[in-house]
Structures are given as C-alpha cells and as structure tokens.
Design an enzyme around this catalytic site. Structure first.
Site, mmCIF file in Angstrom:
data_model
loop_
_atom_site.group_PDB
_atom_site.id
_atom_site.type_symbol
_atom_site.label_atom_id
_atom_site.label_comp_id
_atom_site.label_asym_id
_atom_site.label_seq_id
_atom_site.Cartn_x
_atom_site.Cartn_y
_atom_site.Cartn_z
ATOM 1 N N ASP A 1 1.492 1.729 -3.547
ATOM 2 C CA ASP A 1 0.233 2.167 -4.175
ATOM 3 C C ASP A 1 0.032 3.669 -4.007
ATOM 4 O OD1 ASP A 1 -0.390 -0.352 -5.039
ATOM 5 O OD2 ASP A 1 -1.745 -0.822 -3.374
ATOM 6 N N HIS B 1 0.820 -1.212 0.000
ATOM 7 C CA HIS B 1 0.000 0.000 0.000
ATOM 8 C C HIS B 1 0.854 1.262 0.000
ATOM 9 C CE1 HIS B 1 -3.662 -2.373 1.766
ATOM 10 N NE2 HIS B 1 -3.262 -2.803 0.583
#
Length: 244
Positions: free
Chosen positions: A129, A126
């Site tokens: 991301d 993440h």
C-alpha cells in the site's frame, strides 16, 4: 545486505503476541463496500492465498501506472493542443483501479475466512500500500497533466508527500494506540477516482478545462480535496485518537 540482521529476536517474538485491530467508521465502507466485499470473497476458493490477492491488486495498480506512462510519458497528453490519451485507456484504468481497490478490501477477509491471518500478511499488505500511494497519485495526475490547464510538477511533488504523510500518520497512530483507525479519505478517493476515470472517457479531458465554480477550476478542486482531507480530517482525527 547479506548478514545484516533486519529484525531482532525480541522483535520477532513480538509477532507471536501481535493481534490485528482496526476500526472503520466510514459509512461508505460500512454500508456499501463491506457488504460488497463479503459477497465477492465467497467467490474465491479457500485454497487461494490472501497474499496472492494482495499482490494481484498491487500489480493492477502498477499496470495502470505503466499503461498511463506509455500514453502520457511527459504528463502533457491532457493539455490543449496535445494528443490525448485514448478513451478506452481511461475505461481500462478506471475498471482496473476499482478491481485493485476491491482486492485490497477482500484480502483480509480471505485471510480470516481461511484462518490464515498473520502479522507478516498485514506487513506485506501495508508495505505494498505504501508503494501504491506513489503509483496511484501519479496515474491520477494524467487526468489534468501539465500545461496551462494542468497542475505543476511541484504541486504533484507536494501531493505525493501529502498522501504519504497521511499513510504514515495512520500507522503512527496505530503504533501508539494499538488500533488502526482506517481513514475515510481512502475509500472515498478510490471510488471517486474510479468514477472520474470513466467519466473522462465519456466527456473527454476538455471537460476538466472548464471552471468548477466561478473561476475555481477542477484542478484546484483536485488539489484542495487531497490537501484538505489530509490536514482537516486525517491529521485532527489521528491526533484526537492518540490523545484519547
């Protein structure tokens, strides 16, 4: 900074108790992408680290950004009267974007398949991301670019904040509920944009000059979809899940 304690002992102890929990209700994910990813992940050898899959997908996103930055450094390549990005570049970017999206979908499956799922792996995934939000939006921007038929740089700045807001909102939602409710907009946007890249190679950027409906241009559709999805879908659903 050397000597700085980024994570306290209490926070480190929390990693041992943490368990990943996510809910995905998007029909595109459930009935199309997940069955596809379940097939793809079986191709990978079990010795392949999930974090390497995650990082490889991120590198493809960065490569797309650098490739487009080379052919469209000032975001005027799609404007009338300027030298356009070669068609083969759009095809490469479209394919690599879908491959990066696929790798992002199978890294977690590889982790569970090899019993190597960890909180740090999720943080790594993440974290990358969050960076991809910037590279992804800026690369897509080259489809329309600047100029009379394009999108202003100020609107691009706003769109970057809208995408980052949606990303942060999802993790705020998870922080408060303990569950990551995967936003519908992510899967739909990735598949759509990969397709649009390929279409751009076929029909040319001139096709996006024409109105989509009446005087509503494709650039307007582009910005409306991003902002509308964030304000009308992501935000209400996050608040609803939080209050529930």
């Amino acid at each position: 900074m050397a000597g700085y304690e980024y994570v306290s002992p209490e926070q480190l102890a929390g990693f041992d108790k943490y368990k990943y929990s996510a809910v995905d209700t998007n029909p595109l994910s459930l009935y199309v992408m997940h069955p596809f990813w379940n097939t793809i992940v079986k191709v990978f050898p079990t010795w392949l680290a999930p974090n390497l899959i995650t990082f490889s997908g991120f590198l493809l996103v960065v490569f797309n950004f650098l490739l487009m930055a080379y052919f469209d450094p000032d975001f005027y390549a799609s404007a009338p009267g300027h030298k356009h990005v070669p068609d083969w570049v759009w095809i490469v970017v479209g394919i690599l974007n879908f491959v990066a999206y696929t790798l992002d979908g199978v890294d977690g499956k590889q982790a569970r398949r090899t019993n190597s799922s960890t909180p740090l792996g999720e943080l790594f995934d993440h974290g990358l991301d969050s960076w991809s939000c910037v590279y992804f939006v800026v690369t897509v921007y080259s489809i329309f670019g600047r100029g009379s038929t394009g999108v202003s740089v100020f609107v691009l700045y706003l769109l970057l904040w809208v995408v980052l807001f949606s990303f942060i909102l999802s993790h705020w939602e998870k922080y408060n509920t303990g569950i990551l409710f995967l936003p519908w907009g992510y899967d739909i946007s990735q598949v759509t944009i990969s397709f649009v890249y390929i279409v751009t190679a076929v029909v040319g950027v001139e096709a996006w000059y024409e109105p989509f409906l009446f005087n509503f241009l494709y650039r307007d559709l582009f910005t409306t979809m991003i902002i509308g999805c964030a304000l009308c879908v992501t935000l209400p659903m996050s608040l609803l899940n939080f209050f529930r």
